[in-house]
Design a protein around this motif. Structure first.
Motif, PDB file in Angstrom:
ATOM      1  N   LEU A  20      -1.430  -6.634  -4.017  1.00 26.23           N
ATOM      2  CA  LEU A  20      -1.762  -6.711  -2.698  1.00 26.23           C
ATOM      3  C   LEU A  20      -2.320  -5.569  -2.285  1.00 26.23           C
ATOM      4  N   SER A  21      -2.995  -5.502  -0.933  1.00 26.26           N
ATOM      5  CA  SER A  21      -3.361  -4.376  -0.739  1.00 26.26           C
ATOM      6  C   SER A  21      -2.285  -3.835  -0.042  1.00 26.26           C
ATOM      7  N   ASP A  22      -2.804  -2.099   0.422  1.00 27.03           N
ATOM      8  CA  ASP A  22      -2.437  -0.926   0.525  1.00 27.03           C
ATOM      9  C   ASP A  22      -1.750  -1.476   2.007  1.00 27.03           C
ATOM     10  N   ASP A  23      -2.777  -2.131   3.220  1.00 29.28           N
ATOM     11  CA  ASP A  23      -2.016  -2.847   4.354  1.00 29.28           C
ATOM     12  C   ASP A  23      -0.904  -3.752   4.488  1.00 29.28           C
ATOM     13  N   THR A  24      -1.021  -4.061   2.968  1.00 31.02           N
ATOM     14  CA  THR A  24       0.002  -5.449   3.315  1.00 31.02           C
ATOM     15  C   THR A  24       1.042  -5.197   2.769  1.00 31.02           C
ATOM     16  N   LEU A  25       0.763  -4.176   1.653  1.00 30.89           N
ATOM     17  CA  LEU A  25       2.037  -3.202   0.801  1.00 30.89           C
ATOM     18  C   LEU A  25       2.656  -2.266   2.268  1.00 30.89           C
ATOM     19  N   VAL A  26       2.214  -2.000   2.979  1.00 33.42           N
ATOM     20  CA  VAL A  26       2.699  -1.189   4.618  1.00 33.42           C
ATOM     21  C   VAL A  26       3.472  -2.507   5.249  1.00 33.42           C
ATOM     22  N   GLN A  27       3.153  -3.682   5.547  1.00 36.06           N
ATOM     23  CA  GLN A  27       3.724  -4.383   5.710  1.00 36.06           C
ATOM     24  C   GLN A  27       4.568  -5.025   5.628  1.00 36.06           C
ATOM     25  N   ILE A  28       4.775  -5.263   4.356  1.00 34.35           N
ATOM     26  CA  ILE A  28       5.805  -5.273   4.327  1.00 34.35           C
ATOM     27  C   ILE A  28       6.996  -4.601   3.545  1.00 34.35           C
ATOM     28  N   ALA A  29       7.353  -3.704   3.619  1.00 26.98           N
ATOM     29  CA  ALA A  29       7.166  -1.958   4.279  1.00 26.98           C
ATOM     30  C   ALA A  29       7.970  -2.238   5.434  1.00 26.98           C
ATOM     31  N   ALA A  30       7.052  -3.163   6.447  1.00 26.98           N
ATOM     32  CA  ALA A  30       8.034  -2.867   8.090  1.00 26.98           C
ATOM     33  C   ALA A  30       8.818  -4.170   8.092  1.00 26.98           C
ATOM     34  N   ASP A  31       8.087  -4.748   7.509  1.00 26.14           N
ATOM     35  CA  ASP A  31       9.388  -6.483   7.374  1.00 26.14           C
ATOM     36  C   ASP A  31      10.540  -5.984   6.997  1.00 26.14           C
ATOM     37  N   ALA A  32      10.529  -5.112   5.729  1.00 28.62           N
ATOM     38  CA  ALA A  32      11.752  -4.289   5.540  1.00 28.62           C
ATOM     39  C   ALA A  32      12.436  -3.927   5.635  1.00 28.62           C
ATOM     40  N   GLY A  33      12.340  -3.074   6.931  1.00 30.89           N
ATOM     41  CA  GLY A  33      12.613  -2.556   7.898  1.00 30.89           C
ATOM     42  C   GLY A  33      12.365  -1.175   7.487  1.00 30.89           C
ATOM     43  N   VAL A  34      11.338  -0.432   7.433  1.00 27.17           N
ATOM     44  CA  VAL A  34      10.896   0.609   7.650  1.00 27.17           C
ATOM     45  C   VAL A  34       9.321   0.613   7.017  1.00 27.17           C
ATOM     46  N   ALA A  35       8.669   1.327   8.994  1.00 27.54           N
ATOM     47  CA  ALA A  35       7.822   1.692   9.472  1.00 27.54           C
ATOM     48  C   ALA A  35       7.180   2.361  10.137  1.00 27.54           C
ATOM     49  N   GLY A  36       6.502   2.755  10.985  1.00 30.08           N
ATOM     50  CA  GLY A  36       5.877   3.575  10.788  1.00 30.08           C
ATOM     51  C   GLY A  36       4.485   4.213  11.083  1.00 30.08           C
ATOM     52  N   PRO A  37       4.291   5.654  11.279  1.00 24.44           N
ATOM     53  CA  PRO A  37       2.698   6.263  10.681  1.00 24.44           C
ATOM     54  C   PRO A  37       3.062   6.929   9.399  1.00 24.44           C
ATOM     55  N   ASP A  38       4.707   7.575   9.322  1.00 30.33           N
ATOM     56  CA  ASP A  38       4.574   8.764   8.058  1.00 30.33           C
ATOM     57  C   ASP A  38       4.669   7.104   7.181  1.00 30.33           C
ATOM     58  N   ILE A  39       5.357   6.320   6.795  1.00 33.12           N
ATOM     59  CA  ILE A  39       5.586   5.125   5.279  1.00 33.12           C
ATOM     60  C   ILE A  39       3.769   4.465   5.403  1.00 33.12           C
ATOM     61  N   ALA A  40       3.103   4.225   6.454  1.00 34.27           N
ATOM     62  CA  ALA A  40       1.769   4.107   6.252  1.00 34.27           C
ATOM     63  C   ALA A  40       1.012   4.927   5.478  1.00 34.27           C
ATOM     64  N   ASP A  41       1.251   6.086   5.505  1.00 37.75           N
ATOM     65  CA  ASP A  41       0.731   7.397   4.708  1.00 37.75           C
ATOM     66  C   ASP A  41       0.590   7.697   3.962  1.00 37.75           C
ATOM     67  N   CYS A  42       2.216   7.470   3.767  1.00 37.12           N
ATOM     68  CA  CYS A  42       2.881   7.438   2.049  1.00 37.12           C
ATOM     69  C   CYS A  42       2.415   6.580   1.482  1.00 37.12           C
ATOM     70  N   ILE A  43       2.219   5.000   1.929  1.00 36.73           N
ATOM     71  CA  ILE A  43       1.360   4.430   0.776  1.00 36.73           C
ATOM     72  C   ILE A  43      -0.283   4.386   1.355  1.00 36.73           C
ATOM     73  N   HIS A  44      -1.231   4.739   2.065  1.00 36.12           N
ATOM     74  CA  HIS A  44      -2.222   4.876   1.779  1.00 36.12           C
ATOM     75  C   HIS A  44      -2.796   5.774   0.822  1.00 36.12           C
ATOM     76  N   SER A  45      -2.015   6.692   0.892  1.00 39.44           N
ATOM     77  CA  SER A  45      -2.717   8.446   0.309  1.00 39.44           C
ATOM     78  C   SER A  45      -1.818   8.495  -1.367  1.00 39.44           C
ATOM     79  N   ARG A  46      -0.943   7.359  -1.350  1.00 41.05           N
ATOM     80  CA  ARG A  46      -0.386   7.378  -2.664  1.00 41.05           C
ATOM     81  C   ARG A  46       0.432   8.932  -2.658  1.00 41.05           C
ATOM     82  N   ARG A  47       1.351   9.182  -2.012  1.00 42.70           N
ATOM     83  CA  ARG A  47       1.924  10.072  -2.471  1.00 42.70           C
ATOM     84  C   ARG A  47       2.740  10.790  -3.174  1.00 42.70           C
ATOM     85  N   TYR A  48       3.201   9.587  -3.416  1.00 41.25           N
ATOM     86  CA  TYR A  48       3.883   9.686  -4.526  1.00 41.25           C
ATOM     87  C   TYR A  48       3.603   9.309  -6.428  1.00 41.25           C
TER      88      TYR A  48
END
Length: 239
Positions: A162-190
């Protein structure tokens, strides 16, 4: 039912690719036929030393797991988001485990690892585990729904994840949305934590996923009835 595993051997210090077992179309979720067995090579020494210094985020237990519930009896689930048998365990037995946690019968510790990178063209297991970590840090209770949705949308083996954009969307669908979660996923913070924790699991003897334990005892029958029976044995032994 017979099962077979393919292993890629290599010298110490080289990277090892993990390959899945071959299973029949009609899979019964028991450990004897329902685990992906794999062969691991350690990463090079310098990467291991660097990874060893990465501590889990505060929302995790000190050994890098997500714990839900307060019961003394602990069910541990070691899982990789690319693992098809992990997906089937989640679909078949996951709801029963959640019900037992909600009832206060057991606690559950979910242990995300990224050890099946050889099944993905774009390092999906590590990207998915990073996304799961991002979600857990942002909203731990939402991780359960995020994990369920990831398995429901699991990509095929051997192709792109799944693309990072899709992972961001699934996070939003699970109730976690916003610029920080998108940055965390795209930047691979962890990414460092994911690599460290996965390598430590390999160093500790992990050879396949999923692994489910009640206390220190590995559950061999991963059906709902098998899990309940293992929990009953553990609780009876503790009395």
């Amino acid at each position: 039912m017979n099962r077979s595993s393919r292993k890629v051997a290599g010298a110490t210090g080289q990277r090892r690719i993990i390959n899945p077992v071959s299973v029949g179309a009609a899979i019964v979720i028991i450990a004897l036929i329902g685990v992906i067995t794999a062969s691991f090579l350690h990463k090079d020494h310098d990467k291991k030393e660097a990874a060893a210094a990465v501590a889990p985020p505060a929302v995790f237990t000190p050994d890098g797991r997500l714990r839900f519930g307060g019961a003394d009896t602990v069910v541990t689930v070691i899982t990789d988001f690319q693992c098809p048998i992990c997906r089937q365990f989640e679909a078949t037995t996951g709801p029963s485990l959640t019900d037992m946690v909600d009832a206060g019968t057991v606690s559950a510790e979910y242990d995300m690892v990224a050890v099946l990178g050889g099944l993905s063209k774009d390092d999906y297991p590590a990207r998915a585990a990073n996304a799961g970590t991002c979600v857990a840090v942002a909203n731990k209770p939402a991780w359960l729904e995020f994990s369920k949705r990831l398995f429901e949308n699991q990509p095929a083996e051997g192709g792109p994840g799944l693309s990072d954009d899709t992972l961001v969307q699934i996070a939003a669908d699970a109730g976690v949305a916003g610029p920080d979660i998108a940055d965390c996923i795209h930047s691979r913070r962890y990414a460092g934590f994911v690599a460290s924790h996965s390598q430590q699991a390999i160093d500790g003897g992990l050879t396949h996923v999923p692994v489910v334990k009640v206390g220190d005892t590995t559950v061999e029958n991963l059906t709902p009835d098998g899990l309940r029976a293992a929990i009953e044995r553990a609780t009876s032994a503790g009395k």
